[in-house]
Design a protein around this motif. Structure first.
Motif, PDB file in Angstrom:
ATOM      1  N   SER A 136       0.822  -1.213   0.000  1.00  0.00           N
ATOM      2  CA  SER A 136       0.000   0.000   0.000  1.00  0.00           C
ATOM      3  C   SER A 136       0.852   1.258   0.000  1.00  0.00           C
ATOM      4  CB  SER A 136      -0.909   0.007   1.238  1.00  0.00           C
ATOM      5  OG  SER A 136      -0.135  -0.088   2.428  1.00  0.00           O
ATOM      6  N   TRP A 137       2.129   1.108  -0.325  1.00  0.00           N
ATOM      7  CA  TRP A 137       3.079   2.217  -0.242  1.00  0.00           C
ATOM      8  C   TRP A 137       2.987   3.115  -1.467  1.00  0.00           C
ATOM      9  CZ3 TRP A 137       7.064   4.089  -3.144  1.00  0.00           C
ATOM     10  CH2 TRP A 137       7.992   4.920  -2.511  1.00  0.00           C
ATOM     11  N   SER A 138       3.216   4.406  -1.273  1.00  0.00           N
ATOM     12  CA  SER A 138       3.340   5.341  -2.390  1.00  0.00           C
ATOM     13  C   SER A 138       4.368   6.384  -2.027  1.00  0.00           C
ATOM     14  CB  SER A 138       2.007   6.021  -2.710  1.00  0.00           C
ATOM     15  OG  SER A 138       1.643   6.902  -1.671  1.00  0.00           O
ATOM     16  N   ARG A 139       4.984   6.972  -3.043  1.00  0.00           N
ATOM     17  CA  ARG A 139       6.025   7.961  -2.791  1.00  0.00           C
ATOM     18  C   ARG A 139       5.481   9.185  -2.070  1.00  0.00           C
ATOM     19  NH1 ARG A 139       9.536   8.960  -8.115  1.00  0.00           N
ATOM     20  NH2 ARG A 139       7.736   8.166  -9.217  1.00  0.00           N
ATOM     21  N   THR A 140       4.265   9.577  -2.381  1.00  0.00           N
ATOM     22  CA  THR A 140       3.719  10.772  -1.751  1.00  0.00           C
ATOM     23  C   THR A 140       3.447  10.548  -0.273  1.00  0.00           C
ATOM     24  OG1 THR A 140       1.520  10.075  -2.467  1.00  0.00           O
ATOM     25  CG2 THR A 140       2.676  11.645  -3.858  1.00  0.00           C
ATOM     26  N   ALA A 162      -0.562  19.271 -13.777  1.00  0.00           N
ATOM     27  CA  ALA A 162      -0.549  17.847 -14.092  1.00  0.00           C
ATOM     28  C   ALA A 162      -1.942  17.261 -13.934  1.00  0.00           C
ATOM     29  CB  ALA A 162       0.421  17.117 -13.163  1.00  0.00           C
ATOM     30  N   GLY A 163      -2.288  16.372 -14.838  1.00  0.00           N
ATOM     31  CA  GLY A 163      -3.589  15.734 -14.782  1.00  0.00           C
ATOM     32  C   GLY A 163      -3.614  14.616 -13.768  1.00  0.00           C
ATOM     33  N   PRO A 164      -4.791  14.046 -13.504  1.00  0.00           N
ATOM     34  CA  PRO A 164      -4.915  12.958 -12.531  1.00  0.00           C
ATOM     35  C   PRO A 164      -4.042  11.765 -12.874  1.00  0.00           C
ATOM     36  CG  PRO A 164      -7.070  13.839 -13.131  1.00  0.00           C
ATOM     37  CD  PRO A 164      -6.082  14.451 -14.067  1.00  0.00           C
ATOM     38  N   GLN A 165      -3.909  11.461 -14.184  1.00  0.00           N
ATOM     39  CA  GLN A 165      -3.119  10.305 -14.572  1.00  0.00           C
ATOM     40  C   GLN A 165      -1.652  10.513 -14.221  1.00  0.00           C
ATOM     41  OE1 GLN A 165      -3.401   9.268 -18.683  1.00  0.00           O
ATOM     42  NE2 GLN A 165      -2.156   7.433 -18.485  1.00  0.00           N
ATOM     43  N   GLN A 166      -1.127  11.728 -14.465  1.00  0.00           N
ATOM     44  CA  GLN A 166       0.265  12.001 -14.155  1.00  0.00           C
ATOM     45  C   GLN A 166       0.497  11.980 -12.653  1.00  0.00           C
ATOM     46  OE1 GLN A 166       1.825  15.528 -15.931  1.00  0.00           O
ATOM     47  NE2 GLN A 166       3.779  15.392 -14.888  1.00  0.00           N
ATOM     48  N   GLN A 167      -0.432  12.519 -11.872  1.00  0.00           N
ATOM     49  CA  GLN A 167      -0.286  12.499 -10.432  1.00  0.00           C
ATOM     50  C   GLN A 167      -0.296  11.069  -9.907  1.00  0.00           C
ATOM     51  OE1 GLN A 167      -3.227  15.021  -8.701  1.00  0.00           O
ATOM     52  NE2 GLN A 167      -2.339  16.904  -9.498  1.00  0.00           N
ATOM     53  N   GLN A 168      -1.091  10.205 -10.524  1.00  0.00           N
ATOM     54  CA  GLN A 168      -1.122   8.813 -10.102  1.00  0.00           C
ATOM     55  C   GLN A 168       0.208   8.135 -10.404  1.00  0.00           C
ATOM     56  OE1 GLN A 168      -4.245   6.540 -11.879  1.00  0.00           O
ATOM     57  NE2 GLN A 168      -3.865   4.729 -10.662  1.00  0.00           N
ATOM     58  N   GLN A 169       0.822   8.470 -11.543  1.00  0.00           N
ATOM     59  CA  GLN A 169       2.111   7.897 -11.888  1.00  0.00           C
ATOM     60  C   GLN A 169       3.185   8.330 -10.900  1.00  0.00           C
ATOM     61  OE1 GLN A 169       2.743   9.130 -15.924  1.00  0.00           O
ATOM     62  NE2 GLN A 169       1.495   7.506 -16.794  1.00  0.00           N
ATOM     63  N   GLN A 170       3.079   9.567 -10.387  1.00  0.00           N
ATOM     64  CA  GLN A 170       4.067  10.058  -9.451  1.00  0.00           C
ATOM     65  C   GLN A 170       4.029   9.287  -8.136  1.00  0.00           C
ATOM     66  OE1 GLN A 170       3.030  14.181  -9.239  1.00  0.00           O
ATOM     67  NE2 GLN A 170       4.171  14.743 -11.069  1.00  0.00           N
ATOM     68  N   GLN A 171       2.927   8.617  -7.855  1.00  0.00           N
ATOM     69  CA  GLN A 171       2.785   7.896  -6.606  1.00  0.00           C
ATOM     70  C   GLN A 171       3.247   6.440  -6.709  1.00  0.00           C
ATOM     71  OE1 GLN A 171      -1.266   8.270  -5.373  1.00  0.00           O
ATOM     72  NE2 GLN A 171      -1.226  10.483  -5.270  1.00  0.00           N
ATOM     73  N   GLN A 172       3.558   5.982  -7.909  1.00  0.00           N
ATOM     74  CA  GLN A 172       3.903   4.585  -8.077  1.00  0.00           C
ATOM     75  C   GLN A 172       5.307   4.290  -7.560  1.00  0.00           C
ATOM     76  OE1 GLN A 172       3.372   3.727 -12.212  1.00  0.00           O
ATOM     77  NE2 GLN A 172       1.149   3.737 -12.112  1.00  0.00           N
ATOM     78  N   LEU A 173       5.517   3.026  -7.230  1.00  0.00           N
ATOM     79  CA  LEU A 173       6.828   2.547  -6.822  1.00  0.00           C
ATOM     80  C   LEU A 173       7.673   2.384  -8.078  1.00  0.00           C
ATOM     81  CD1 LEU A 173       8.369   1.506  -4.275  1.00  0.00           C
ATOM     82  CD2 LEU A 173       7.584  -0.777  -4.901  1.00  0.00           C
ATOM     83  N   LEU A 241       4.507  -8.577  -5.254  1.00  0.00           N
ATOM     84  CA  LEU A 241       4.571  -7.122  -5.355  1.00  0.00           C
ATOM     85  C   LEU A 241       5.045  -6.693  -6.739  1.00  0.00           C
ATOM     86  CD1 LEU A 241       4.500  -4.298  -3.930  1.00  0.00           C
ATOM     87  CD2 LEU A 241       6.925  -4.676  -3.414  1.00  0.00           C
ATOM     88  N   VAL A 242       6.075  -7.363  -7.258  1.00  0.00           N
ATOM     89  CA  VAL A 242       6.611  -7.037  -8.582  1.00  0.00           C
ATOM     90  C   VAL A 242       5.539  -7.197  -9.652  1.00  0.00           C
ATOM     91  CG1 VAL A 242       8.227  -7.832 -10.357  1.00  0.00           C
ATOM     92  CG2 VAL A 242       9.011  -7.534  -8.001  1.00  0.00           C
ATOM     93  N   GLN A 243       4.776  -8.279  -9.558  1.00  0.00           N
ATOM     94  CA  GLN A 243       3.706  -8.508 -10.532  1.00  0.00           C
ATOM     95  C   GLN A 243       2.602  -7.470 -10.380  1.00  0.00           C
ATOM     96  OE1 GLN A 243       1.863 -12.360 -10.246  1.00  0.00           O
ATOM     97  NE2 GLN A 243       0.834 -12.183 -12.215  1.00  0.00           N
ATOM     98  N   GLN A 244       2.256  -7.171  -9.154  1.00  0.00           N
ATOM     99  CA  GLN A 244       1.200  -6.197  -8.899  1.00  0.00           C
ATOM    100  C   GLN A 244       1.568  -4.824  -9.438  1.00  0.00           C
ATOM    101  OE1 GLN A 244       0.749  -5.288  -4.775  1.00  0.00           O
ATOM    102  NE2 GLN A 244      -1.061  -4.039  -5.045  1.00  0.00           N
ATOM    103  N   ARG A 245       2.829  -4.445  -9.286  1.00  0.00           N
ATOM    104  CA  ARG A 245       3.286  -3.116  -9.700  1.00  0.00           C
ATOM    105  C   ARG A 245       3.788  -3.079 -11.141  1.00  0.00           C
ATOM    106  NH1 ARG A 245       3.036   1.179  -5.702  1.00  0.00           N
ATOM    107  NH2 ARG A 245       2.360   0.145  -3.794  1.00  0.00           N
ATOM    108  N   GLY A 246       3.840  -4.221 -11.815  1.00  0.00           N
ATOM    109  CA  GLY A 246       4.315  -4.251 -13.193  1.00  0.00           C
ATOM    110  C   GLY A 246       5.770  -3.857 -13.323  1.00  0.00           C
ATOM    111  N   MET A 247       6.614  -4.350 -12.417  1.00  0.00           N
ATOM    112  CA  MET A 247       8.012  -3.946 -12.377  1.00  0.00           C
ATOM    113  C   MET A 247       8.892  -4.878 -13.205  1.00  0.00           C
ATOM    114  SD  MET A 247       8.377  -2.963  -8.321  1.00  0.00           S
ATOM    115  CE  MET A 247       9.591  -1.670  -8.597  1.00  0.00           C
ATOM    116  N   LEU A 248       9.977  -4.325 -13.731  1.00  0.00           N
ATOM    117  CA  LEU A 248      11.000  -5.108 -14.408  1.00  0.00           C
ATOM    118  C   LEU A 248      11.947  -5.648 -13.348  1.00  0.00           C
ATOM    119  CD1 LEU A 248      12.531  -6.063 -16.948  1.00  0.00           C
ATOM    120  CD2 LEU A 248      13.699  -3.839 -16.953  1.00  0.00           C
ATOM    121  N   LEU A 249      12.036  -6.968 -13.234  1.00  0.00           N
ATOM    122  CA  LEU A 249      12.848  -7.605 -12.200  1.00  0.00           C
ATOM    123  C   LEU A 249      14.239  -7.895 -12.751  1.00  0.00           C
ATOM    124  CD1 LEU A 249      12.935  -8.744  -9.329  1.00  0.00           C
ATOM    125  CD2 LEU A 249      12.115 -10.927 -10.249  1.00  0.00           C
TER     126      LEU A 249
END
Length: 364
Positions: A136-140, A162-173, A241-249
């Motif tokens: 449930s972590w976010s940068r903000t 910034a639009g809502p989509q960009q603000q959401q991206q800023q919160q991603q891991l 977590l990696v799968q949930q966040r769509g991260m490159l491992l």
């Protein structure tokens, strides 16, 4: 814009939560001169034993510089139980504690565990931080930033546009460092310090790592373990977590992709430049489109486990010299920098300098 990042929820716990039923009461004395004092023995055990730290939910921090830096970032949320000072030492600015105790030179040496403790004026007993839940972590929510008023105003106008989509991206891991079985506290502390310095969002400790609140690890990390998001869990939990966040491992690998062995596939191991890119003209655009990255580092000797290598993309630091491998702290620092915004900023800066100072530029 300079950013000071800290995890307030990670940097403190309440005094009540930190004190278990078996914890010794805070000393009533304002001066302690004997190394046989029961509370001094308790503090020494906090420094020496990871299990005892976990039981008591407390730790010992040695040195005024580390304490002042931590207090500056954590602010009122920093929970200092006891502050030990040498005679004649003033209370560090902005620091408060439930107890302030003056101790003799012999007691200070006992607390620090250092042969040469003459330069240490302050030792603090703190509440042990909690590990964060990265699901449930976010940068903000975990990071805060400070800047000059002009930079803050500029950042505010940018965020407003910034639009809502960009603000959401800023919160991603975006960048997660993972350590597997890194048992040397100096290496672990160095990696935590580099993760904080290069703007990586959090650090995940897999089983087998040494205690990040070990005295040596705290010194090597410059206190990063106390003010940066730390998580701990199994490989399976990490993969979820990696799968949930769509991260490159990615998995740090000692093999140099520029010197492939006969019969190996050149695409099996990627070099740093293959992922970071070197086109400074499109650096900003590349950064916005960059896939979130999870980088796993293992011990220098044994390396990563087969379980990690089976699910991750190997990544190596290309080396042209006559060295088989790099220390995990050095290799990790290079990889984190190369995969961060810092590399693009450095290349862009070098490009600007090249435009100003060409080969024929007259410096006179």
């Amino acid at each position: 814009m300079h950013q000071v990042r800290c995890a307030a929820s990670h940097a403190s716990t309440s005094s009540a939560a930190a004190s278990s039923s078996s914890s010794p009461r805070l000393p009533a004395a304002t001066d302690i001169s004997s190394t046989a004092n029961p509370y001094i023995k308790h503090c020494v055990k906090l420094r020496e034993s990871s299990r005892y730290r976990q039981q008591q939910r407390r730790l010992l921090l040695v040195g005024q510089t580390l304490l002042s830096e931590l207090a500056e970032e954590a602010g009122p949320s920093l929970d200092i139980l006891v502050l030990f000072l040498r005679p004649g030492t003033d209370l560090p600015p902005g620091i408060t504690a439930e107890r302030v105790i003056t101790v003799s030179d012999s007691v200070m040496k006992k607390l620090t565990g250092l042969e040469e403790a003459a330069g240490v004026q302050v030792v603090a007993e703190l509440a042990l931080p909690q590990y964060v839940d990265l699901q449930s972590w976010s940068r903000t929510s975990a990071h805060s930033s400070t800047s000059s008023s002009s930079n803050a105003a500029a950042a505010g106008s940018h965020q407003a546009a910034a639009g809502p989509q960009q603000q959401q991206q800023q919160q991603q891991l975006q960048r997660l460092l993972v350590l597997e079985a890194v048992q040397d506290p100096g290496n672990l502390g160095t990696l935590l310090r580099c993760a904080a310095a290069f703007g990586w969002d959090a650090v995940w400790l897999l089983p087998g790592c040494c205690d990040p609140f070990n005295d040596k690890a705290l010194r090597a990390s410059r206190g990063a373990a106390l003010r940066w998001p730390l998580a701990a869990g199994s490989l399976q939990e990490l993969l979820e977590l990696v799968q949930q966040r769509g991260m490159l491992l990615l998995a740090a690998h000692p093999e140099d992709p520029l010197q492939q062995q006969p019969g190996s596939s050149p695409g099996d191991v990627k070099g740093v430049d293959a992922l970071s890119g070197s086109n400074t003209a499109s650096a900003g655009k590349q950064q916005q489109q960059q896939q979130p990255v999870c980088l796993v580092l293992g011990t220098e000797g044994a390396g990563l486990s087969d379980e990690v290598l089976a699910v991750a993309t190997p990544l190596a630091v290309p080396m042209s010299g006559r060295m088989e491998s790099l220390n995990v702290g050095v290799a990790g620092a290079i990889l984190m920098f190369a995969l961060s915004e810092g590399l693009q900023q450095l290349l862009g800066r070098l490009q600007q300098l090249g435009q100003v100072r060409g080969p024929d530029h007259d410096t006179q």
